[in-house]
Write a protein that holds these residues in place. Structure first.
Motif, PDB file in Angstrom:
ATOM      1  N   ILE A 181      -2.780   4.344   7.331  1.00 21.58           N
ATOM      2  CA  ILE A 181      -2.409   5.229   6.225  1.00 21.58           C
ATOM      3  C   ILE A 181      -0.957   5.672   6.368  1.00 21.58           C
ATOM      4  O   ILE A 181      -0.176   5.618   5.410  1.00 21.58           O
ATOM      5  CB  ILE A 181      -3.362   6.439   6.143  1.00 21.58           C
ATOM      6  N   VAL A 182      -0.569   6.100   7.559  1.00 22.29           N
ATOM      7  CA  VAL A 182       0.823   6.526   7.783  1.00 22.29           C
ATOM      8  C   VAL A 182       1.771   5.353   7.558  1.00 22.29           C
ATOM      9  O   VAL A 182       2.825   5.514   6.923  1.00 22.29           O
ATOM     10  CB  VAL A 182       1.012   7.131   9.186  1.00 22.29           C
ATOM     11  N   ALA A 183       1.415   4.175   8.039  1.00 23.23           N
ATOM     12  CA  ALA A 183       2.279   3.008   7.846  1.00 23.23           C
ATOM     13  C   ALA A 183       2.505   2.739   6.362  1.00 23.23           C
ATOM     14  O   ALA A 183       3.638   2.485   5.936  1.00 23.23           O
ATOM     15  CB  ALA A 183       1.660   1.783   8.522  1.00 23.23           C
ATOM     16  N   GLU A 184       1.445   2.801   5.568  1.00 18.56           N
ATOM     17  CA  GLU A 184       1.570   2.527   4.133  1.00 18.56           C
ATOM     18  C   GLU A 184       2.352   3.615   3.416  1.00 18.56           C
ATOM     19  O   GLU A 184       3.219   3.329   2.590  1.00 18.56           O
ATOM     20  CB  GLU A 184       0.188   2.354   3.497  1.00 18.56           C
ATOM     21  N   LEU A 185       2.054   4.886   3.718  1.00 15.82           N
ATOM     22  CA  LEU A 185       2.753   5.981   3.039  1.00 15.82           C
ATOM     23  C   LEU A 185       4.217   6.046   3.450  1.00 15.82           C
ATOM     24  O   LEU A 185       5.096   6.310   2.617  1.00 15.82           O
ATOM     25  CB  LEU A 185       2.053   7.310   3.307  1.00 15.82           C
ATOM     26  N   ALA A 186       4.504   5.798   4.727  1.00 14.33           N
ATOM     27  CA  ALA A 186       5.897   5.795   5.181  1.00 14.33           C
ATOM     28  C   ALA A 186       6.657   4.624   4.562  1.00 14.33           C
ATOM     29  O   ALA A 186       7.803   4.779   4.137  1.00 14.33           O
ATOM     30  CB  ALA A 186       5.954   5.734   6.708  1.00 14.33           C
ATOM     31  N   ALA A 187       6.019   3.455   4.484  1.00 13.83           N
ATOM     32  CA  ALA A 187       6.664   2.296   3.844  1.00 13.83           C
ATOM     33  C   ALA A 187       6.959   2.597   2.380  1.00 13.83           C
ATOM     34  O   ALA A 187       8.030   2.247   1.868  1.00 13.83           O
ATOM     35  CB  ALA A 187       5.787   1.056   3.981  1.00 13.83           C
ATOM     36  N   ASN A 188       6.026   3.254   1.693  1.00  9.49           N
ATOM     37  CA  ASN A 188       6.268   3.628   0.295  1.00  9.49           C
ATOM     38  C   ASN A 188       7.418   4.633   0.185  1.00  9.49           C
ATOM     39  O   ASN A 188       8.241   4.533  -0.722  1.00  9.49           O
ATOM     40  CB  ASN A 188       5.008   4.217  -0.335  1.00  9.49           C
ATOM     41  N   ALA A 189       7.462   5.590   1.099  1.00  9.36           N
ATOM     42  CA  ALA A 189       8.538   6.584   1.064  1.00  9.36           C
ATOM     43  C   ALA A 189       9.896   5.908   1.259  1.00  9.36           C
ATOM     44  O   ALA A 189      10.879   6.273   0.613  1.00  9.36           O
ATOM     45  CB  ALA A 189       8.314   7.647   2.138  1.00  9.36           C
ATOM     46  N   VAL A 190       9.938   4.917   2.134  1.00 11.62           N
ATOM     47  CA  VAL A 190      11.186   4.205   2.413  1.00 11.62           C
ATOM     48  C   VAL A 190      11.544   3.252   1.277  1.00 11.62           C
ATOM     49  O   VAL A 190      12.704   3.148   0.880  1.00 11.62           O
ATOM     50  CB  VAL A 190      11.060   3.441   3.750  1.00 11.62           C
ATOM     51  N   THR A 191      10.547   2.575   0.728  1.00 12.78           N
ATOM     52  CA  THR A 191      10.801   1.557  -0.295  1.00 12.78           C
ATOM     53  C   THR A 191      10.976   2.151  -1.684  1.00 12.78           C
ATOM     54  O   THR A 191      11.892   1.784  -2.412  1.00 12.78           O
ATOM     55  CB  THR A 191       9.640   0.540  -0.324  1.00 12.78           C
ATOM     56  N   HIS A 192      10.092   3.079  -2.059  1.00 16.02           N
ATOM     57  CA  HIS A 192      10.081   3.588  -3.432  1.00 16.02           C
ATOM     58  C   HIS A 192      10.588   5.017  -3.555  1.00 16.02           C
ATOM     59  O   HIS A 192      10.973   5.437  -4.642  1.00 16.02           O
ATOM     60  CB  HIS A 192       8.669   3.515  -4.009  1.00 16.02           C
TER      61      HIS A 192
END
Length: 151
Positions: free
Chosen positions: A56-67
């Motif tokens: 969950i953290v990996a996905e949310l952090a990736a979204n924060a960085v990407t989008h």
């Protein structure tokens, strides 16, 4: 005559908050620190709760960085461990739409599965408006009695 108030045991709430650069390195560090922090709190590496939280953290952090990336601004990770569950919050500073779109993905799509994974792994998740600019994506995992040894 009234009954004396029932004694309640102490409730321990643990909180970990850290800001990260809105870069792939920052997202990777958020994921790794989540695993380490949960282990320190008594949720061992490789358990169901630990594995779910790390993804969950990996996905949310990736979204924060990407989008959700705004040049020069960080994203924040907050983990809150309570007797009933673990709350994961990732806050970014992007002032775009308050609710990320969850769309159906095709079998060959290379992107677009992050929030679908979050929805599958979290017992509850939501997007919370933040004082502009930004938003917080909050996910919760309910803990069972054997989820963590020292909690």
């Amino acid at each position: 005559m009234t009954a004396p108030p029932a004694r309640q045991g102490a409730v321990t709430v643990r909180v970990f908050t850290q800001r990260f650069t809105a870069t792939p390195r920052g997202a990777r560090l958020a994921r790794r620190l989540t695993d380490s922090q949960l282990h320190a709190w008594g949720i061992p590496h490789g358990t169901d709760v630990s594995d779910r939280a790390v993804v969950i953290v990996a996905e949310l952090a990736a979204n924060a960085v990407t989008h959700g990336r705004v040049p020069g601004r960080d994203f924040e990770l907050r983990l809150t461990l309570e007797p009933a569950g673990l709350r994961i919050e990732v806050t970014d500073t992007h002032s775009g739409p308050p609710r990320p779109a969850v769309r159906a993905t095709g079998p060959l799509d290379e992107h677009g599965r992050g929030l679908t994974l979050v929805g599958a792994l979290a017992d509850h998740w939501e997007v919370v408006d933040r004082e502009p600019p930004g938003k917080t994506v909050r996910a919760e995992i309910v803990l069972s009695g054997e989820s963590c040894a020292n909690h």
